[in-house]
Scaffold this motif. Structure first.
Motif: not given
Length: 241
Positions: A16-25
């Motif tokens: 849910g944090i835009p800057e973290e989205n790459y790692w989350f996905r």
């Protein structure tokens, strides 16, 4: 009541944090690929972090127990993901009975542990015969190429594919598959370096890069047995004989 998000520490991924989205996905892609092994099973996620992965597995499993040592993390998972059972405990001595679970999931955790062999022996203890251990971890070349000491301050030992294979076999497991996660054609190969440059430089996120990161989905990653040595993350499935 909506659970408050966990703070970003650099040690875990938070959705849910835009800057973290790459790692989350990137992490989500591994959970989705491994979820079929959890269908109808009693699952322990050993080192659950924020809890989104345990909740994803709970969508197919009969029961999921999420284990984490950190008190704040365990409390968050309990509030945020009601269909997941939560236990606070140390991965060095899993607080479960012998042969009590069908699957142990350990995603992006083993690289944080000092006694990796001892942890895997504990996983073997709590698994029923024929049970599966699911492990993902960064390939050593992803963050620390040519080094024995990880650059990431939260990591104790990063593994090459052959090292992970040896660890699993040495703990008494049969390695069913060892694959690598890598970028699909929709991701620019420089996306990691550009993110690291922003973080290390303490700069604001360029709009173009942030838009690119926010657009990443789990489908933008592939998991394959081809050229595992050059992959970003290692994805292993091991079986207790």
């Amino acid at each position: 009541m909506t659970a408050e998000p966990l703070p970003l520490t650099g040690e875990r991924t938070v959705p849910g944090i835009p800057e973290e989205n790459y790692w989350f996905r990137r992490h989500e892609a591994a959970y989705l690929a491994l979820a079929p092994h959890c269908a109808g099973a009693t699952v322990l996620e050993a080192g659950c972090g924020e809890g989104y992965g345990a909740d994803l597995l709970a969508g197919v499993a009969d029961r999921v127990v999420a284990l984490d040592y950190d008190q704040l993390t365990a409390a968050h998972v309990h509030r945020a993901y009601p269909r997941v059972g939560v236990v606070r405990g140390n991965l060095a001595t899993l607080p479960l009975a012998d042969e009590s679970v069908d699957v142990v999931a350990n995603l992006q955790v083993i690289e944080h542990l000092w006694d990796q062999h001892g942890f895997l022996v504990e996983c073997r203890r709590v698994l029923r015969p024929g049970g599966r251990l699911l492990v993902t971890t960064p390939n050593r070349i992803t963050f620390s190429p040519g080094r024995d000491t990880p650059l990431n301050p939260f990591h104790t030992r990063e593994l090459a594919p052959s090292e992970l294979d040896s660890l699993l076999r040495g703990a008494g497991f049969r390695v069913e598959s060892l694959q690598g996660l890598r970028h699909g054609p929709g991701i620019d190969a420089t996306i990691i370096d550009r993110q690291v440059e922003v973080v290390l430089g303490g700069n604001s996120w360029p709009d173009e890069l942030l838009t690119e990161i926010k657009a990443v989905t789990a489908d933008d990653f592939v998991i394959t047995e081809d050229d595992v040595d050059s992959s970003l993350d290692l994805v292993a499935v091991a079986v207790k004989p």
